[in-house]
Design an enzyme around this catalytic site. Structure first.
Site, PDB file in Angstrom:
ATOM      1  N   SER A 192      31.942  31.935  10.218  1.00 29.48           N
ATOM      2  CA  SER A 192      30.628  32.384   9.751  1.00 29.48           C
ATOM      3  C   SER A 192      30.606  33.044   8.386  1.00 29.48           C
ATOM      4  O   SER A 192      29.539  33.358   7.874  1.00 29.48           O
ATOM      5  CB  SER A 192      30.013  33.343  10.781  1.00 29.48           C
ATOM      6  N   SER A 204      27.066  31.922  10.413  1.00 26.07           N
ATOM      7  CA  SER A 204      25.872  32.725  10.620  1.00 26.07           C
ATOM      8  C   SER A 204      25.565  33.651   9.438  1.00 26.07           C
ATOM      9  O   SER A 204      24.474  34.211   9.355  1.00 26.07           O
ATOM     10  CB  SER A 204      26.033  33.574  11.884  1.00 26.07           C
ATOM     11  N   LYS A 212      25.122  42.215   5.883  1.00 27.32           N
ATOM     12  CA  LYS A 212      24.648  41.359   6.970  1.00 27.32           C
ATOM     13  C   LYS A 212      23.999  42.218   8.047  1.00 27.32           C
ATOM     14  O   LYS A 212      24.483  43.308   8.371  1.00 27.32           O
ATOM     15  CB  LYS A 212      25.820  40.562   7.542  1.00 27.32           C
TER      16      LYS A 212
END
Length: 489
Positions: A177, A153, A77
């Site tokens: 997330s 996210s 990420k």
């Protein structure tokens, strides 16, 4: 079979038997990215040259490798710092952060396991969002149906695994997330206990809530990945110095006699009927496996969303103050003086959602409002934590849906922040309490979109989660389903 259909353990066996090479695995990742990422948009930055060079070196070391992650391609990420590899947090204010000087602890740990970083994955800007539509570059799409969002996210992290672009990925979870996109994309996502995995090198959103965790195709793979990234880190003052068990041992245990708590608040009004049906079917599977379940109450969970957005936004207000065009971030070229430079750099660099949360957090922390909002939210957080601890006095795990609905369409909620915030209502309490939670696939709706089952355990009892999740996974075939996407067959 595609190489992406094998577990990590099976891939290691094939590597040692010389049925496949690390270079072939890396090539398979880049080939799949070339084939499908134009539609999925999971990656922001690729590490192609370095990854292929590393793969050639690892091909010479296969004989001596003794870990299940050796040579396996992964995605990271884009809020985790990677030495020499662009890190943007999907924000324009970090668009020029091309050459970080160090690796995040989790990235460093995986490098020691000889994994291969394929690239950096898309996300909501600074991890603020539940749909991946807040990325300042482009929105990631759900591999099961690209008209739908992948969740956020960590939407890029979940979508890349579901689309078989990488074999596993790292995400971060502040209010759901990891688990919410894992549910939307039909993969396995774990938010570990707060403090179990080092946050050093994770660009902070809300420091008391953020936690890095693994996203994988199977529960067994998830256990292997967590094993590699846990452990006390002196570089992180919130890192817990606790004994680390062998998480794979938990997979050998059945669930006979397991006591499951099902919060009535997690199945009340607002929860989609197809989601309820899938969860009740999952509970029937557990009954058939010898577990028992009872309805319980987490009475203060109704206040979780309000408390979370006050606390997380307050922490974000403080954490993002450093991005000002001087200490960090892109400096505006439209400024005439120093004050203009600060204003323009932040107003041009941050997106609408980030600005919204900074403003809310600054307000909650301001003189005259601190006691009324921030302090009260902290008290509610304690009540929520106490609710979980009370339930865990009598039960082994808490089970319910991960999200109120399956994935929603792109653009459907982007202009309604409050509705978007409510999408995290089932995941947020876990972060506020600091306990671990996992989402695993438990079914599909009529449109063929995945539904996630959330499994929650007490602090540092990830082994119980793996035991519970693995038993369900072995009794069902939801995890074997794959999106009908081009590329790898």
């Amino acid at each position: 079979m595609s190489v992406f259909d094998y577990t990590l353990k099976e891939l290691q066996e094939k590597l040692h038997n010389k049925e496949i090479t690390v270079s072939e695995l890396v090539n398979a990742s880049f080939d799949q990215i070339a084939a499908v990422d134009g539609d999925v948009k999971a990656f922001l930055t690729l590490n192609e040259e370095a990854a292929r060079a590393q793969a050639k070196e690892l091909d010479e070391q296969v004989e001596s490798a003794d870990n299940p992650l050796f040579g396996i391609p992964l995605g990271v990420k884009d809020n985790m710092v990677t030495k020499g590899l662009r890190t943007t947090c999907a924000s324009q204010i970090l668009d020029n952060f091309h050459d970080p000087l160090y690796d995040a602890t989790v990235v460093e740990k995986l490098a020691k396991e000889n994994t291969v970083t394929i690239g950096k994955l898309n996300m909501d800007e600074f991890a603020m969002g539940s749909s991946n539509e807040n990325s300042s570059y482009e929105g990631t799409r759900n591999p099961w149906n690209t008209d739908y969002v992948p969740g956020g996210s960590s939407g890029g992290s979940a979508a890349a695994v579901a689309a078989r672009e990488v074999f596993f990925s790292l995400g971060s979870d502040t209010g759901g997330s990891i688990r919410q996109p894992a549910a939307f994309c039909g993969v396995v996502g774990l938010k570990p206990t707060y403090g179990l995995v080092s946050r050093f090198g994770l660009v902070a959103f809300a420091s008391s809530l953020d936690q890095i965790g693994p996203i994988t195709k199977t529960v067994e793979d998830n256990a292997h990945l967590l094993q590699a990234i846990v452990g006390h880190d002196p570089m992180d003052s919130t890192s817990a110095n606790v004994a680390i068990p062998n998480y794979s041992d938990a997979l050998k245990q059945d669930v006979k006699g397991l006591k499951i708590a099902v919060p009535k608040e997690y199945l009340q009004e607002g929860i989609n009927e197809e989601v309820k049906t899938a969860v009740m079917s999952a509970l029937k599977v557990y009954e058939d496996l010898g577990a028992t379940w009872e309805e319980v109450s987490l009475p203060h969970s109704r206040y979780a969303v309000a408390a979370y957005y006050l606390l997380s936004s307050s922490e974000a207000s403080a954490n993002l103050a450093r991005f000002d065009g001087v200490r960090y971030g892109v400096r505006s070229e439209n400024a005439k003086n120093m004050i203009d430079m600060f204003k323009h750099s932040r107003s041009e660099g941050f997106g609408d959602e980030v600005k919204r949360r900074i403003m809310l957090g600054t307000f909650a922390l301001s003189s005259g409002y601190y006691d009324a909002y921030y302090k009260k939210a902290q008290k509610v957080r304690t009540l929520i934590k106490n609710d979980f601890e009370k339930v865990f006095e009598d039960y082994d795990v808490i089970i319910g849906p991960t999200t109120p609905t399956p994935a929603f369409k792109v653009g459907e909620k982007v202009d309604d922040p409050l509705t978007m915030y409510a999408n995290d209502i089932l995941t947020i309490p876990v972060n506020l309490a600091g306990v671990p939670g996992m989402s695993i696939p438990c079914g599909f709706n009529e449109q063929g979109l995945p539904i996630g089952l959330q499994i929650i355990a007490k602090h540092f009892d990830e082994s119980m989660i793996f035991r519970t999740a693995y038993a369900f996974e072995q009794a069902t075939d939801h995890h074997k389903q794959r999106p009908a996407l081009g590329g790898a067959k």
